[in-house]
Design a protein around this motif. Structure first.
Motif, PDB file in Angstrom:
ATOM      1  N   CYS A 109      -2.797  -6.931   4.182  1.00 29.69           N
ATOM      2  CA  CYS A 109      -3.042  -5.727   5.196  1.00 29.69           C
ATOM      3  C   CYS A 109      -2.778  -4.542   4.448  1.00 29.69           C
ATOM      4  N   LEU A 110      -1.524  -4.689   3.736  1.00 30.03           N
ATOM      5  CA  LEU A 110      -0.942  -3.577   2.847  1.00 30.03           C
ATOM      6  C   LEU A 110      -1.958  -3.161   1.617  1.00 30.03           C
ATOM      7  N   ALA A 111      -2.336  -4.100   1.009  1.00 26.45           N
ATOM      8  CA  ALA A 111      -3.445  -3.963  -0.019  1.00 26.45           C
ATOM      9  C   ALA A 111      -4.809  -3.209   0.458  1.00 26.45           C
ATOM     10  N   LEU A 112      -5.284  -3.685   1.535  1.00 29.24           N
ATOM     11  CA  LEU A 112      -6.267  -2.983   1.986  1.00 29.24           C
ATOM     12  C   LEU A 112      -6.333  -1.403   2.579  1.00 29.24           C
ATOM     13  N   ALA A 113      -5.122  -1.262   3.356  1.00 29.02           N
ATOM     14  CA  ALA A 113      -4.786  -0.024   3.523  1.00 29.02           C
ATOM     15  C   ALA A 113      -4.438   0.873   2.443  1.00 29.02           C
ATOM     16  N   THR A 114      -3.777   0.458   1.262  1.00 31.55           N
ATOM     17  CA  THR A 114      -3.610   1.088   0.117  1.00 31.55           C
ATOM     18  C   THR A 114      -4.939   1.708  -0.337  1.00 31.55           C
ATOM     19  N   ALA A 115      -5.903   0.598  -0.494  1.00 34.64           N
ATOM     20  CA  ALA A 115      -7.148   0.887  -1.162  1.00 34.64           C
ATOM     21  C   ALA A 115      -8.059   2.086  -0.649  1.00 34.64           C
ATOM     22  N   VAL A 116      -7.780   2.284   0.621  1.00 36.80           N
ATOM     23  CA  VAL A 116      -8.426   3.332   1.266  1.00 36.80           C
ATOM     24  C   VAL A 116      -7.610   4.826   1.429  1.00 36.80           C
ATOM     25  N   GLY A 117      -6.403   4.691   0.648  1.00 35.97           N
ATOM     26  CA  GLY A 117      -5.575   5.995   0.632  1.00 35.97           C
ATOM     27  C   GLY A 117      -4.631   6.037   1.708  1.00 35.97           C
ATOM     28  N   ALA A 118      -4.318   5.063   2.546  1.00 34.82           N
ATOM     29  CA  ALA A 118      -3.412   5.323   3.721  1.00 34.82           C
ATOM     30  C   ALA A 118      -1.935   5.601   3.442  1.00 34.82           C
ATOM     31  N   LYS A 119      -1.415   6.299   4.317  1.00 30.57           N
ATOM     32  CA  LYS A 119      -0.271   6.715   4.109  1.00 30.57           C
ATOM     33  C   LYS A 119       0.728   5.459   4.078  1.00 30.57           C
ATOM     34  N   PRO A 120       1.824   5.378   3.156  1.00 29.18           N
ATOM     35  CA  PRO A 120       2.566   4.164   2.933  1.00 29.18           C
ATOM     36  C   PRO A 120       3.287   3.864   4.313  1.00 29.18           C
ATOM     37  N   ARG A 121       3.117   2.574   5.003  1.00 29.06           N
ATOM     38  CA  ARG A 121       3.571   1.895   5.661  1.00 29.06           C
ATOM     39  C   ARG A 121       4.010   0.445   5.852  1.00 29.06           C
ATOM     40  N   THR A 122       4.628  -0.054   6.635  1.00 26.00           N
ATOM     41  CA  THR A 122       4.650  -1.429   6.802  1.00 26.00           C
ATOM     42  C   THR A 122       3.858  -2.171   7.728  1.00 26.00           C
ATOM     43  N   TRP A 123       2.882  -2.933   6.861  1.00 30.91           N
ATOM     44  CA  TRP A 123       1.975  -3.537   7.732  1.00 30.91           C
ATOM     45  C   TRP A 123       2.125  -5.003   8.038  1.00 30.91           C
ATOM     46  N   ARG A 124       1.737  -5.497   9.407  1.00 30.92           N
ATOM     47  CA  ARG A 124       1.764  -6.854   9.656  1.00 30.92           C
ATOM     48  C   ARG A 124       0.486  -7.287  10.134  1.00 30.92           C
ATOM     49  N   ALA A 125       0.255  -8.598   9.991  1.00 31.57           N
ATOM     50  CA  ALA A 125      -1.215  -9.332  10.454  1.00 31.57           C
ATOM     51  C   ALA A 125      -0.690  -9.627  11.688  1.00 31.57           C
ATOM     52  N   TYR A 126      -1.752  -9.284  12.709  1.00 31.15           N
ATOM     53  CA  TYR A 126      -1.561  -9.886  14.024  1.00 31.15           C
ATOM     54  C   TYR A 126      -1.724 -11.330  14.189  1.00 31.15           C
ATOM     55  N   LEU A 127      -0.607 -12.222  14.008  1.00 32.87           N
ATOM     56  CA  LEU A 127      -1.003 -13.698  13.789  1.00 32.87           C
ATOM     57  C   LEU A 127       0.408 -14.210  14.309  1.00 32.87           C
ATOM     58  N   SER A 128       0.097 -15.551  15.132  1.00 29.97           N
ATOM     59  CA  SER A 128       1.290 -16.392  15.475  1.00 29.97           C
ATOM     60  C   SER A 128       1.263 -17.516  14.885  1.00 29.97           C
ATOM     61  N   THR A 129       2.554 -17.970  14.772  1.00 25.29           N
ATOM     62  CA  THR A 129       2.881 -19.113  14.144  1.00 25.29           C
ATOM     63  C   THR A 129       3.538 -20.210  14.867  1.00 25.29           C
ATOM     64  N   ALA A 130       4.169 -21.389  14.394  1.00 27.14           N
ATOM     65  CA  ALA A 130       4.766 -22.309  15.421  1.00 27.14           C
ATOM     66  C   ALA A 130       6.226 -21.316  15.652  1.00 27.14           C
ATOM     67  N   ALA A 131       6.819 -20.767  14.883  1.00 28.52           N
ATOM     68  CA  ALA A 131       7.835 -20.130  15.240  1.00 28.52           C
ATOM     69  C   ALA A 131       7.648 -18.291  15.525  1.00 28.52           C
ATOM     70  N   ALA A 132       6.709 -17.913  15.498  1.00 28.13           N
ATOM     71  CA  ALA A 132       6.468 -16.632  15.638  1.00 28.13           C
ATOM     72  C   ALA A 132       5.316 -16.095  16.896  1.00 28.13           C
ATOM     73  N   ASP A 133       5.622 -15.092  17.446  1.00 27.01           N
ATOM     74  CA  ASP A 133       4.489 -14.553  18.370  1.00 27.01           C
ATOM     75  C   ASP A 133       3.771 -13.568  17.644  1.00 27.01           C
ATOM     76  N   ALA A 134       2.493 -13.327  17.612  1.00 28.67           N
ATOM     77  CA  ALA A 134       1.820 -12.203  17.023  1.00 28.67           C
ATOM     78  C   ALA A 134       2.470 -10.785  17.654  1.00 28.67           C
ATOM     79  N   ARG A 135       2.497 -10.502  18.981  1.00 28.61           N
ATOM     80  CA  ARG A 135       2.972  -9.590  19.772  1.00 28.61           C
ATOM     81  C   ARG A 135       4.392  -8.915  19.160  1.00 28.61           C
ATOM     82  N   ASP A 136       5.113  -9.989  18.842  1.00 27.66           N
ATOM     83  CA  ASP A 136       6.438  -9.770  18.265  1.00 27.66           C
ATOM     84  C   ASP A 136       6.488  -9.073  16.892  1.00 27.66           C
ATOM     85  N   ARG A 137       5.351  -9.175  16.204  1.00 24.94           N
ATOM     86  CA  ARG A 137       5.349  -8.891  14.723  1.00 24.94           C
ATOM     87  C   ARG A 137       4.773  -7.373  14.430  1.00 24.94           C
ATOM     88  N   ILE A 138       4.431  -6.570  15.555  1.00 28.17           N
ATOM     89  CA  ILE A 138       3.571  -5.553  15.353  1.00 28.17           C
ATOM     90  C   ILE A 138       3.951  -4.189  15.687  1.00 28.17           C
TER      91      ILE A 138
END
Length: 257
Positions: A109-138
């Motif tokens: 996510c960070l690499a693609l945002a950087t490639a188009v000149g996006a402002k520096p930010r902290t990016w998170r993929a909307y993905l859940s795992t066995a220990a995490a919910d996607a909605r809590d990552r974003i």
């Protein structure tokens, strides 16, 4: 004035006229949202909903025409400094559902945002795992796409259910402002319609095996009670399995700051 002799170096002027060096129309044509139709001040996304109507079929299925820029230059009229949401423009290739875990997906996510000149930010993929919910990552929102349109104002707004709720189809663009091709509309999430974890996470995004599955949403199917944008069906995690289900290992990306 005879413009046929103009050199190709006049790219700036030609770009402003939306024609290429050979006088061809802009490659996006009708397939992409016209920059002039984007109202960046429309915080409620109403402009995008209006534009999405032209993509929706008469049968009400919610499946748009799936047109895409597929890797051209970032569209004129984009607002990369404002962007806090996008669907990845490229998938995982032969890696399939093995995204390198959450860390690898976040890095993409960070690499693609950087490639188009996006402002520096902290990016998170909307993905859940066995220990995490996607909605809590974003983060908390609001989130804005590269066209300056508000995708959602909050986590609850993003996951609102029922007709006319949740992000409109035309808002789910990639970092270049293009909507998903039908052949790549499956977006890996591992989540249910509320952004909560499921058991289908491609072994927490470390496997490209046909023996495991990943939950996907549709980037061209939203505003439905079943949470179509983030949860529609499962797919096997191999590259060929994703492709056979109209996927490419793409994800949604959200900035948390």
């Amino acid at each position: 004035m005879n413009t046929s002799l103009w050199p190709c170096s006049l790219v700036g002027l030609l770009a402003s006229l939306s024609v290429g060096c050979g006088g061809e129309p802009d490659r996006n044509g009708d397939a992409s949202p016209a920059p002039s139709s984007v109202d960046a001040s429309a915080a409620d996304g109403s402009a995008a909903e209006a534009s999405s109507a032209g993509n929706a079929p008469a049968d009400g299925s919610g499946l748009g025409d799936g047109a895409s820029d597929s890797g051209g230059d970032v569209q004129s009229g984009t607002l990369t400094d404002k962007m806090t949401f996008f669907a990845t423009s490229v998938g995982s290739g032969t890696a399939g559902g093995n995204l390198g875990g959450l860390a690898g997906a976040d890095a993409k996510c960070l690499a693609l945002a950087t490639a188009v000149g996006a402002k520096p930010r902290t990016w998170r993929a909307y993905l859940s795992t066995a220990a995490a919910d996607a909605r809590d990552r974003i983060g908390a929102g609001p989130w804005v796409n590269v066209l300056g349109q508000t995708v959602a104002t909050s986590v609850s707004d993003l996951h609102a259910q029922g007709a006319g709720r949740g992000p409109a189809i035309a808002l789910l663009v990639d970092e270049r402002g293009a909507v998903a091709l039908r052949s790549e509309h499956d977006i890996l999430t591992g989540s249910n319609d509320q952004g909560l974890r499921t058991t289908a996470t491609c072994s927490d995004w470390t496997s490209n095996s046909d023996a495991v599955q990943g939950r996907v949403g549709h980037a061209d199917w939203s505003q439905y009670a079943n949470g179509g944008w983030n949860s529609v069906h499962t797919s096997t995690c191999s590259a060929s399995g994703l492709v056979s289900n109209n996927g490419a290992g793409r994800t949604y990306c959200f900035a948390i700051d």
